[in-house]
Scaffold this active site. Structure first.
Site, PDB file in Angstrom:
ATOM      1  N   ILE A   1       8.806  16.663  12.708  1.00 37.05           N
ATOM      2  CA  ILE A   1       9.557  17.196  13.846  1.00 37.05           C
ATOM      3  C   ILE A   1       9.345  16.300  15.061  1.00 37.05           C
ATOM      4  O   ILE A   1       8.208  15.936  15.383  1.00 37.05           O
ATOM      5  CB  ILE A   1       9.131  18.642  14.154  1.00 37.05           C
ATOM      6  CG1 ILE A   1       9.477  19.540  12.955  1.00 37.05           C
ATOM      7  CG2 ILE A   1       9.824  19.150  15.425  1.00 37.05           C
ATOM      8  CD1 ILE A   1       9.026  20.974  13.087  1.00 37.05           C
TER       9      ILE A   1
ATOM     10  N   HIS B   1       6.598   8.170  17.510  1.00 39.20           N
ATOM     11  CA  HIS B   1       5.841   8.355  16.256  1.00 39.20           C
ATOM     12  C   HIS B   1       6.724   8.982  15.173  1.00 39.20           C
ATOM     13  O   HIS B   1       6.636   8.630  14.001  1.00 39.20           O
ATOM     14  CB  HIS B   1       4.612   9.234  16.519  1.00 39.20           C
ATOM     15  CG  HIS B   1       3.597   9.143  15.439  1.00 39.20           C
ATOM     16  ND1 HIS B   1       3.160  10.237  14.746  1.00 39.20           N
ATOM     17  CD2 HIS B   1       2.944   8.081  14.920  1.00 39.20           C
ATOM     18  CE1 HIS B   1       2.271   9.853  13.847  1.00 39.20           C
ATOM     19  NE2 HIS B   1       2.121   8.559  13.930  1.00 39.20           N
TER      20      HIS B   1
END
Ligand SMILES: Nc1c(NC[C@H](O)[C@H](O)[C@H](O)CO)[nH]c(=O)[nH]c1=O
Ligand SMILES: CC(=O)[C@@H](O)COP(=O)(O)O
Length: 160
Positions: A91, A97
């Site tokens: 998510i 990242h």
């Protein structure tokens, strides 16, 4: 067709091979476990609905989606399997990242499908929000785990 225009849990059992003699591995990421447990439940239920036996579904857990590649590779080499399902939920956070985890995981699982002789199904949600993930792991858009289970059965018997 985007997911919003279909239900991920829908399948026609008449078109699915019987899975009673097939052995499946499922590697589950522990990150966002509220989502990955829902994906696992969907995958397990669909496999059993299509004839798979409890004793022929082998589950391992890994810390995060990035570790799915290693976990699937190790399981393939240690267990006698007809297909493996890699389950994860990535998510978007505040940084880039997300992009690196999604890309590395997708590429790693693709590489396993090139290098190994056991199909590995990509059951990794890559969502902008938790709500999108919930919608696709047993919510309004169905369960990607069920979709992955059907893909696993079909790939397990491919070419037979
Ligand atoms: N942020 C999420 C992660 N991050 C963790 C990585 O997958 C990995 O475990 C870590 O970088 C150590 O190697 N993982 C997810 O599955 N989902 C996320 O949203
Ligand atoms: C996918 C991730 O690694 C991400 O959820 C981590 O969050 P952040 O980008 O805010 O560090």
């Amino acid at each position: 067709m985007a997911t919003e225009n279909k239900n991920l849990s829908e399948y026609d059992k008449d078109t699915i091979p019987n899975a009673k003699d097939l052995r499946f591995g499922i590697v589950v990421s522990e990150w966002n476990s509220n989502i990955t447990e829902g994906l696992y439940d969907g995958a397990e239920a669909a496999l059993k609905d299509c004839g798979a036996q409890d004793s022929n579904i082998i589950r391992w857990n890994v810390p995060g989606s990035f570790e799915l590649t290693f976990g699937c590779k190790k399981m393939i080499r240690q267990e006698k399997l007809d297909a493996v399902i890699a389950i994860g939920s990535v998510i978007q956070g505040e940084t880039k990242h997300f992009d690196f985890v999604c890309s590395a995981t997708a590429q790693g699982i693709k590489d396993l499908n090139v290098q190994e002789e056991v199909p590995v199904i990509f059951c990794v949600l890559t969502d902008n929000t938790m709500q999108q993930a919930m919608n696709r792991s047993g919510g309004k858009h169905g369960n990607k785990g069920a979709e992955a289970a059907i893909a696993a059965i079909k790939m397990a018997v491919l070419g037979r």
